[in-house]
Design a protein around this motif. Structure first.
Motif, PDB file in Angstrom:
ATOM      1  N   GLY A  66       2.307  10.385  -9.730  1.00  0.00           N
ATOM      2  CA  GLY A  66       1.434  10.427 -10.752  1.00  0.00           C
ATOM      3  C   GLY A  66       1.078   9.906 -11.579  1.00  0.00           C
ATOM      4  N   MET A  67       1.454   8.975 -11.166  1.00  0.00           N
ATOM      5  CA  MET A  67       1.770   7.643 -11.869  1.00  0.00           C
ATOM      6  C   MET A  67       0.829   6.617 -11.656  1.00  0.00           C
ATOM      7  SD  MET A  67       5.765   6.464 -11.923  1.00  0.00           S
ATOM      8  CE  MET A  67       5.507   5.773 -13.051  1.00  0.00           C
ATOM      9  N   THR A  68      -0.063   5.994 -13.037  1.00  0.00           N
ATOM     10  CA  THR A  68      -1.167   5.588 -12.695  1.00  0.00           C
ATOM     11  C   THR A  68      -1.268   3.739 -12.267  1.00  0.00           C
ATOM     12  OG1 THR A  68      -1.080   3.886 -15.024  1.00  0.00           O
ATOM     13  CG2 THR A  68      -1.854   6.276 -14.720  1.00  0.00           C
ATOM     14  N   ASP A  69      -1.828   3.057 -11.855  1.00  0.00           N
ATOM     15  CA  ASP A  69      -1.639   1.343 -11.173  1.00  0.00           C
ATOM     16  C   ASP A  69      -1.218   0.717 -12.084  1.00  0.00           C
ATOM     17  OD1 ASP A  69      -2.247   1.777  -9.094  1.00  0.00           O
ATOM     18  OD2 ASP A  69      -4.473   1.131  -9.637  1.00  0.00           O
ATOM     19  N   SER A  70      -1.181   1.255 -13.288  1.00  0.00           N
ATOM     20  CA  SER A  70      -0.080  -0.191 -14.276  1.00  0.00           C
ATOM     21  C   SER A  70       0.616   0.364 -14.699  1.00  0.00           C
ATOM     22  CB  SER A  70      -1.091   0.718 -15.689  1.00  0.00           C
ATOM     23  OG  SER A  70      -2.262   0.054 -15.968  1.00  0.00           O
ATOM     24  N   GLN A  71       1.287   1.782 -14.795  1.00  0.00           N
ATOM     25  CA  GLN A  71       2.624   2.166 -14.558  1.00  0.00           C
ATOM     26  C   GLN A  71       3.445   1.696 -12.724  1.00  0.00           C
ATOM     27  OE1 GLN A  71       2.048   6.031 -15.101  1.00  0.00           O
ATOM     28  NE2 GLN A  71       2.721   5.991 -16.962  1.00  0.00           N
ATOM     29  N   ARG A  72       2.761   1.462 -11.983  1.00  0.00           N
ATOM     30  CA  ARG A  72       3.333   0.919 -11.336  1.00  0.00           C
ATOM     31  C   ARG A  72       3.092  -0.898 -11.252  1.00  0.00           C
ATOM     32  NH1 ARG A  72       0.651  -2.064  -7.624  1.00  0.00           N
ATOM     33  NH2 ARG A  72      -1.887  -1.566  -8.107  1.00  0.00           N
ATOM     34  N   LYS A  73       2.650  -1.399 -11.782  1.00  0.00           N
ATOM     35  CA  LYS A  73       2.980  -2.634 -11.916  1.00  0.00           C
ATOM     36  C   LYS A  73       3.365  -2.938 -13.198  1.00  0.00           C
ATOM     37  CE  LYS A  73      -2.344  -4.196 -10.307  1.00  0.00           C
ATOM     38  NZ  LYS A  73      -3.514  -3.719 -11.040  1.00  0.00           N
ATOM     39  N   PHE A  74       3.699  -2.561 -13.699  1.00  0.00           N
ATOM     40  CA  PHE A  74       4.264  -2.961 -14.740  1.00  0.00           C
ATOM     41  C   PHE A  74       6.078  -2.015 -14.500  1.00  0.00           C
ATOM     42  CE2 PHE A  74       6.653  -0.965 -19.106  1.00  0.00           C
ATOM     43  CZ  PHE A  74       6.921  -2.000 -19.597  1.00  0.00           C
ATOM     44  N   THR A  75       6.399  -1.280 -13.807  1.00  0.00           N
ATOM     45  CA  THR A  75       7.936  -0.931 -13.289  1.00  0.00           C
ATOM     46  C   THR A  75       7.745  -2.220 -11.819  1.00  0.00           C
ATOM     47  OG1 THR A  75       7.094   0.574 -13.198  1.00  0.00           O
ATOM     48  CG2 THR A  75       8.963   0.352 -11.532  1.00  0.00           C
ATOM     49  N   GLY A  76       7.238  -2.791 -11.691  1.00  0.00           N
ATOM     50  CA  GLY A  76       7.047  -3.770 -10.302  1.00  0.00           C
ATOM     51  C   GLY A  76       7.530  -4.975 -11.262  1.00  0.00           C
ATOM     52  N   ILE A  77       7.159  -6.015 -12.405  1.00  0.00           N
ATOM     53  CA  ILE A  77       6.794  -6.936 -13.554  1.00  0.00           C
ATOM     54  C   ILE A  77       9.078  -6.146 -13.879  1.00  0.00           C
ATOM     55  CG2 ILE A  77       6.813  -7.860 -15.284  1.00  0.00           C
ATOM     56  CD1 ILE A  77       3.623  -7.651 -14.610  1.00  0.00           C
ATOM     57  N   GLN A  84       0.635  -1.248  -0.244  1.00  0.00           N
ATOM     58  CA  GLN A  84      -0.216   0.222   0.068  1.00  0.00           C
ATOM     59  C   GLN A  84       1.201   1.276   0.036  1.00  0.00           C
ATOM     60  OE1 GLN A  84      -3.255  -0.310  -0.223  1.00  0.00           O
ATOM     61  NE2 GLN A  84      -3.286   2.156  -1.440  1.00  0.00           N
ATOM     62  N   LEU A  85       1.726   1.139   0.516  1.00  0.00           N
ATOM     63  CA  LEU A  85       3.183   2.529   1.001  1.00  0.00           C
ATOM     64  C   LEU A  85       3.370   2.697  -1.261  1.00  0.00           C
ATOM     65  CD1 LEU A  85       4.775   4.639   2.253  1.00  0.00           C
ATOM     66  CD2 LEU A  85       6.383   2.675   2.241  1.00  0.00           C
ATOM     67  N   MET A  86       3.763   1.683  -1.586  1.00  0.00           N
ATOM     68  CA  MET A  86       4.149   2.450  -2.638  1.00  0.00           C
ATOM     69  C   MET A  86       2.370   2.442  -3.401  1.00  0.00           C
ATOM     70  SD  MET A  86       7.379   1.560  -2.620  1.00  0.00           S
ATOM     71  CE  MET A  86       7.626   1.752  -4.845  1.00  0.00           C
ATOM     72  N   ILE A  87       1.844   1.847  -3.502  1.00  0.00           N
ATOM     73  CA  ILE A  87       0.185   2.675  -3.980  1.00  0.00           C
ATOM     74  C   ILE A  87       0.476   3.820  -3.851  1.00  0.00           C
ATOM     75  CG2 ILE A  87      -2.148   2.180  -4.510  1.00  0.00           C
ATOM     76  CD1 ILE A  87      -1.487  -0.677  -4.386  1.00  0.00           C
ATOM     77  N   ASP A  88       0.401   3.812  -2.654  1.00  0.00           N
ATOM     78  CA  ASP A  88       0.415   5.458  -2.255  1.00  0.00           C
ATOM     79  C   ASP A  88       1.107   6.553  -2.861  1.00  0.00           C
ATOM     80  OD1 ASP A  88      -1.814   5.195  -1.052  1.00  0.00           O
ATOM     81  OD2 ASP A  88      -0.195   4.663   1.053  1.00  0.00           O
ATOM     82  N   GLU A  89       2.407   5.568  -3.101  1.00  0.00           N
ATOM     83  CA  GLU A  89       4.073   6.496  -3.917  1.00  0.00           C
ATOM     84  C   GLU A  89       3.793   7.262  -4.736  1.00  0.00           C
ATOM     85  OE1 GLU A  89       7.459   7.438  -2.252  1.00  0.00           O
ATOM     86  OE2 GLU A  89       5.623   8.211  -1.214  1.00  0.00           O
ATOM     87  N   PHE A  90       2.766   5.674  -5.896  1.00  0.00           N
ATOM     88  CA  PHE A  90       3.537   6.172  -6.694  1.00  0.00           C
ATOM     89  C   PHE A  90       2.285   7.020  -7.562  1.00  0.00           C
ATOM     90  CE2 PHE A  90       5.846   2.479  -7.911  1.00  0.00           C
ATOM     91  CZ  PHE A  90       6.373   2.573  -8.536  1.00  0.00           C
ATOM     92  N   LYS A  91       1.025   7.137  -6.664  1.00  0.00           N
ATOM     93  CA  LYS A  91      -0.413   7.716  -7.431  1.00  0.00           C
ATOM     94  C   LYS A  91       0.844   9.217  -7.076  1.00  0.00           C
ATOM     95  CE  LYS A  91      -4.124   5.583  -5.514  1.00  0.00           C
ATOM     96  NZ  LYS A  91      -4.885   4.960  -4.727  1.00  0.00           N
ATOM     97  N   ARG A  92       1.327   9.669  -5.523  1.00  0.00           N
ATOM     98  CA  ARG A  92       1.835  10.747  -5.517  1.00  0.00           C
ATOM     99  C   ARG A  92       3.113  11.486  -7.110  1.00  0.00           C
ATOM    100  NH1 ARG A  92       6.086  12.865  -2.746  1.00  0.00           N
ATOM    101  NH2 ARG A  92       7.558  11.063  -2.931  1.00  0.00           N
TER     102      ARG A  92
END
Length: 120
Positions: free
Chosen positions: A41-52, A31-39
């Motif tokens: 200005g990135m989307t959930d798709s960008q967050r998941k792609f970055t993680g992969i 959840q911390l990283m989800i909140d950071e990616f929102k901060r």
């Protein structure tokens, strides 16, 4: 020219891979990283792609122990990823302390990229 991996290089490579593996899974689940990616200005798709990409890059850096060109591409990719991360930190006006991990990982992965290039 000696094309063997030094102990320092191997240690740095493994530690780097472990950090990115950890942060890759964190990017997907925390959840911390989800909140950071929102901060950021990135989307959930960008967050998941970055993680992969972080998980795949970790495998690539480790594969570089056997096939240096794969390590070269993975380390160069991490260098580019951390440069983008640094630019995002500048864009959102984070402090230098908040941007420091990206700077450190740019340097580490740049060093690994050069090391793999010399092996290739």
């Amino acid at each position: 020219m000696d094309r063997r991996l030094t102990t320092t290089f191997q240690f740095g490579l493994i530690l780097n891979a472990l950090f990115f593996l950890f942060y890759g899974f964190q990017s997907l689940n925390s959840q911390l990283m989800i909140d950071e990616f929102k901060r950021f200005g990135m989307t959930d798709s960008q967050r998941k792609f970055t993680g992969i990409l972080q998980i795949a890059g970790s495998a690539g850096v480790l594969a570089g122990l056997i096939i240096p060109v794969i390590g070269l591409l993975a380390a160069a990719g991490f260098t580019a990823m951390m440069l983008v991360a640094f630019l995002v930190r500048i864009k959102i006006k984070d402090s230098i302390l908040q941007a420091m991990p990206s700077i450190i990982f740019i340097l580490i992965n740049g060093w690994l990229t050069v090391g793999f290039f010399k092996l290739w």
